[in-house]
Design an enzyme around this catalytic site. Structure first.
Site: not given
Length: 338
Positions: A105, A163, A305-307
């Site tokens: 990210i 997240e 995830g992580e955006g």
């Protein structure tokens, strides 16, 4: 800033008072789109994206010059049920990696000019195991919502929330099941890579949570309290704050979308300022997007995830806005229109 709510009832009232898109700006953007030097509809969904952003920014020439990416991290008591392939300590380690600039990210945020921050929420104090007790007290979930609310930069012109939380696909599946119906097996996936036995444990944990908290699950905000997590609530708080500031949001994967769905179920229309950045490889994400009426911009098999998927979609949105706001009209270019 201090969040304008101190209880879930007050947060619900805030959601009900949110602003709508600027209808005049939408009409002006539609008119401008019809005059640009291209055949009608030639840029496909890019045209729709640009007009949608125009409505939230209140201008017929929308922009994306200050995108913001926020990653929230939390730990989950339900990990005790054997629902993850990794231990909870990895959450802390990955927060360190985010802070050092070493995660995916970080690279995607940099690539698309987004300011990125990470917020760790009481990692030394996991939520309660929702198979035996509510995941959070009201004070805890309100505090997490407020953390998300305060993390949004009022000067941002696009928002992505992501997240990190070992085991958090299980609470996300529980949210989805509680909000849209079905059993655990309908919503759980392999997450970070659990085997068949782990998948069965995830489904069982979701079913146990649904059974235990059933009387409260008609209230979407109680669904977040009983079955969610701090980072999930923080994402919801940030998405709500973006709406209050008329900042458009690009949703990330399954966990982010499940968090956002709580807002939509609490107050219909709460996600009108959100677009789905991608559909992930987590099996139920497409089903969840369909339930929300969100068509993803990208489908690349991502499941990090992580955006990360939403951050990648910033590039698509930037392209849409660059064409819409930067192209000449037929009159300006001296080109004969149709």
């Amino acid at each position: 800033m201090t969040a304008p709510f101190a209880s879930l009832a007050e947060f619900s009232a805030v959601l009900k008072a949110m602003p709508a898109a600027d209808a005049e700006a939408v009409q002006a953007a539609v008119a401008r789109n019809g005059q640009l030097t291209k055949p009608p509809g030639a840029l496909g969904r890019l045209e729709d994206v640009a007009i949608w952003v125009a409505g939230w920014q209140g201008t017929d020439r929308p922009h994306c010059e200050r995108p913001q990416v926020i990653v929230f991290a939390g730990n989950h008591g339900v990990v005790a049920q054997g629902v993850s392939a990794f231990p909870a300590e990895v959450t802390v380690q990955m927060v360190g990696n985010f802070s050092a600039g070493g995660a995916a990210i970080n690279q995607l945020s940099k690539a698309f000019g987004a300011a990125m921050s990470v917020h760790a929420l009481d990692l030394d104090r996991p939520t309660a195991d929702f198979t035996v007790a509510p995941a959070m007290t009201e004070a805890e979930v309100v505090a997490a919502l407020a953390t998300g609310w305060a993390a949004v930069d009022p000067e941002a012109d696009m928002l992505v929330v992501g997240e990190m939380g070992i085991g958090n696909t299980t609470p996300a599946a529980a949210l989805a099941a509680a909000l849209f119906g079905g059993a655990g097996a309908d919503w759980v996936g392999r997450g970070t890579g659990v085997d068949d036995a782990g998948l069965a444990r995830k489904a069982g944990a979701v079913d146990a949570g649904l059974a235990l908290h059933g009387p409260l699950l008609g209230d979407a905000l109680q669904v977040m309290r009983c079955l969610g997590g701090r980072e999930l609530a923080a994402m919801a708080g940030a998405i709500a704050r973006a709406r209050s500031l008329r900042i458009a949001v690009i949703l990330d994967g399954f966990i982010c979308t499940a968090s956002a769905a709580v807002l939509e179920k609490a107050v219909a229309g709460s996600l009108d300022h959100c677009i789905a950045g991608h559909v992930s490889a987590e099996g139920a994400h497409g089903k969840l997007l369909a339930a929300l009426g969100k068509e993803p911009l990208l489908s690349l098999g991502l499941r990090l995830g992580e955006g990360s998927g939403a951050a990648l979609a910033i590039g698509v949105v930037k392209g849409a806005l660059a064409c819409h706001s930067g192209m000449m009209t037929f009159a300006e270019a001296g080109v004969s229109g149709a």
